[in-house]
Design a protein around this motif. Structure first.
Motif, PDB file in Angstrom:
ATOM      1  N   ALA A  78       1.245  -1.071   0.253  1.00  0.00           N
ATOM      2  CA  ALA A  78       0.245  -0.002  -0.147  1.00  0.00           C
ATOM      3  C   ALA A  78       0.914   1.426  -0.059  1.00  0.00           C
ATOM      4  CB  ALA A  78      -0.804  -0.065   1.325  1.00  0.00           C
ATOM      5  N   ASN A 129       2.215   1.945  -3.299  1.00  0.00           N
ATOM      6  CA  ASN A 129       1.433   2.710  -3.741  1.00  0.00           C
ATOM      7  C   ASN A 129       1.189   4.452  -3.393  1.00  0.00           C
ATOM      8  OD1 ASN A 129      -1.897   3.328  -4.064  1.00  0.00           O
ATOM      9  ND2 ASN A 129      -0.744   2.719  -6.304  1.00  0.00           N
ATOM     10  N   CYS A 130       0.303   5.024  -2.704  1.00  0.00           N
ATOM     11  CA  CYS A 130       0.265   5.821  -2.029  1.00  0.00           C
ATOM     12  C   CYS A 130       1.663   7.138  -0.699  1.00  0.00           C
ATOM     13  CB  CYS A 130      -1.196   6.153  -1.354  1.00  0.00           C
ATOM     14  SG  CYS A 130      -0.821   4.864   0.680  1.00  0.00           S
ATOM     15  N   THR A 135      -5.731   3.502  -3.463  1.00  0.00           N
ATOM     16  CA  THR A 135      -5.108   2.637  -2.845  1.00  0.00           C
ATOM     17  C   THR A 135      -5.218   1.390  -2.268  1.00  0.00           C
ATOM     18  OG1 THR A 135      -3.716   3.849  -2.414  1.00  0.00           O
ATOM     19  CG2 THR A 135      -3.222   2.153  -1.281  1.00  0.00           C
TER      20      THR A 135
END
Length: 620
Positions: free
Chosen positions: A216, A219-220, A250
């Motif tokens: 996660a 991704n963000c 996300t």
């Protein structure tokens, strides 16, 4: 309001133990509870499948099933999905729920052709990913992250600026040591970006100790994951416990990663055929320490340029700037030896086209020519006439011509904005206008003649002993072209003309004007010429030369005209060339049209060239 309800619902689920993906959890209730229409699918699902299928590697090294869209996708129950996910040899937890099911359906139902294309690309890229992950001791199932990130398109770019197989932002890529500039983007290099991605994932796992949170954060960013953990009360130990507090993109990222692992593992169970290799591709690398263009390599080695682009996507403009530092070039292994043997031929091939110029002298004006002679373009104000059409307004007309309504009103004496159809308006606009040159300044003969005259113009009392100067003046006088004047039958014309001149082959207006001490403009006006073109045998009227200044008692300012030289100006004012050069601090004889020169005063007056010629004849 919707977000608050979702958070409350999620909090209730957490307290009831529904979200925790423990082995004994009722998976069906988790699937139903996690239905989230606000979660956003990764951008890779929007990949142009048709464009990806045209990839050089797929076209030459893979055999795809063209009937994949027509085959049954298979009806699979939740229990079967749960069982299959549990059997994937993975150290990363891969639980099942409605979001995971949604993304599995997208891969095996809606994006079947994309999955097949990715299976073909995986033949080339997966060994690269596995090597990088193995080197850092990471789970090999992370090799499917680029499936979610870029759909295995090495040149994929997101709207926010992420690029490459692993979709690094410029800031992240540079922070990891990848080079990004106008010519090179190592985020697109499959080898270097995979090494950096593995190191980055390892750092993220060391922060959280949980792969779902590390993925996660990939991704963000760690900042948003940390914020979500704080918003969840600091008790969130995995992705699913902080799900409601993460960005929408996300929330769909980890479920998409799980679905990618499923689709790339169980594709056969959904009638997606395995991609067959036409032939294996063996790739090797060579260090390049010269600047070289892909087209130079392709044309000398007879290699498709698409092959170079697929194997070396990091070179953004097909240029390897090896002259700044050594760069790696990937080639089919059988071409490596050919490149090494032909390196000089490659870098020397068509260099004018593919190599930038190191030194360029600026050209002050762009000169072209047509049937009317040489010309340049200058910005001039041009008046155009516009016929008003029905419905047109001043504003529309002004916008069309790039001017203002008030300017049009002033030019036409209008007191109001009212217009009538058929009315004609004068409109002034600035345009590039073709302007013909008055003098052919690049004439070799004129330059040679002028050099001879300038040498003769040096005064003996200022620069050389009298005897030497006198001898040089005699030589220069012999070199000076003789005037060839043919007497005209019409004696009345001698009021304005010296006589006529018969044009010889190779002569131009500039040479003839210099012979008779007149300007090109004078010749053209005297003969009604519209351009500088002449023909051998043509007769020209030769106008009288202009009277020289009788006496210059004080210094004056002279503006240099096109075609004038220091010698001609000095003769006009009855001073020496050196006197003008000293008065204007000139080191050479070069002057330009428009240049202002100070003409010093002289002690004695000079007669015109014609009167001087007559007096010399009388003495003889």
């Amino acid at each position: 309001m919707k977000k608050k309800l979702l958070i409350l619902l999620f909090s209730g689920m957490m307290s009831a133990g529904v979200v925790n993906a423990a082995p004994k959890q009722n998976i069906l209730s988790v699937r139903d509870a996690l239905t989230d229409t606000s979660a956003v699918a990764p951008l890779s699902f929007d990949t142009d499948t048709e464009a990806l299928l045209q990839n050089w590697y797929l076209q030459n090294y893979a055999i795809l099933d063209e009937e994949v869209e027509k085959k049954s996708t298979g009806d699979v129950s939740d229990e079967v999905y749960i069982e299959r996910l549990s059997k994937i040899p993975s150290t990363i937890e891969m639980p099942y729920n409605s979001e995971v099911r949604r993304f599995i359906d997208m891969y095996i139902v809606k994006k079947r052709t994309l999955v097949e294309a990715m299976l073909g690309m995986s033949l080339y890229y997966m060994p690269i990913f596995e090597q990088a992950l193995e080197q850092e001791g990471l789970p090999l199932e992370l090799k499917y992250l680029p499936v979610v990130e870029s759909a295995l398109d090495p040149t994929a770019k997101s709207p926010v600026g992420a690029a490459g197989l692993w979709q690094f932002m410029i800031r992240t890529g540079k922070g990891l040591g990848l080079e990004v500039n106008s010519l090179v983007d190592e985020r697109l290099d499959p080898y270097k970006s995979s090494v950096k991605a593995a190191k980055y994932l390892k750092e993220l796992y060391n922060i959280y100790g949980d792969w779902s949170l590390a993925i996660a954060a990939y991704n963000c960013g760690p900042g948003k994951v940390n914020q979500a953990i704080r918003n969840a009360g600091g008790t969130g130990k995995d992705f699913w416990q902080i799900y409601a507090f993460l960005p929408r993109e996300t929330r769909g990222y980890v479920p998409a990663f799980i679905a990618a692992n499923y689709a790339m593992t169980y594709f056969k169970h959904h009638n997606i055929s395995p991609v067959l290799a036409k032939k294996p591709i063996l790739v090797d690398t060579v260090q390049v320490n010269r600047r070289v263009h892909f087209k130079q390599i392709a044309e000398v080695l007879n290699l498709p340029i698409e092959a170079l682009r697929v194997l070396n996507p990091q070179y953004r403009k097909d240029v390897i700037p090896g002259n700044s530092r050594p760069y790696t070039l990937a080639l089919p292994s059988q071409q490596i030896y050919s490149y090494l043997l032909s390196e000089d031929s490659i870098t020397g091939y068509n260099t004018k086209k593919y190599q930038p110029r190191k030194v360029v002298e600026p050209q002050m004006e762009q000169i072209a020519s047509d049937e009317n002679g040489e010309y340049t373009y200058e910005k001039r104000t041009v008046t155009k006439t516009h016929k008003v059409r029905k419905g047109e307004t001043l504003g529309k007309i002004a916008k069309r011509y790039g001017t203002s309504s008030s300017a049009i009103k002033r030019a036409n004496g209008l007191k109001s904005n009212a217009l009538k159809a058929g009315q004609r308006l004068k409109i002034k606009v600035i345009e590039n206008v073709k302007v013909y040159r008055k003098v052919e300044e690049d004439s070799a003969e004129m330059a040679a003649t002028e050099d001879a005259i300038l040498k003769a113009a040096i005064t003996p009392d200022e620069d050389k002993p009298k005897a030497e100067a006198k001898e040089e003046k005699k030589v220069a006088k012999k070199q000076e072209p003789k005037r060839e004047v043919v007497e005209d039958d019409n004696e009345d014309e001698f009021d304005n003309f010296t006589g006529t001149h018969k044009v010889k082959k190779g002569e131009n207006l500039s040479i003839i004007a210099n012979k008779y001490g007149v300007t090109v403009t004078d010749l053209k006006q005297a003969n009604g010429l519209k351009n500088n073109n002449l023909k051998a045998g043509q007769r020209l009227k030769v106008p009288k030369g202009k009277e020289k200044v009788e006496n210059v008692s004080s210094s004056v300012t002279h503006t240099v005209r096109s075609g004038e030289s220091l010698y001609l100006i000095a003769e006009h004012y009855g001073v020496t060339v050196n006197a003008i050069k000293n008065a204007n601090n000139l080191s050479g004889n070069s002057i330009k049209p428009g240049q202002k020169l100070t003409i010093p005063k002289k002690s004695a007056s000079k007669n015109t060239s014609r009167s001087k010629a007559k007096s010399s004849k009388k003495k003889k």
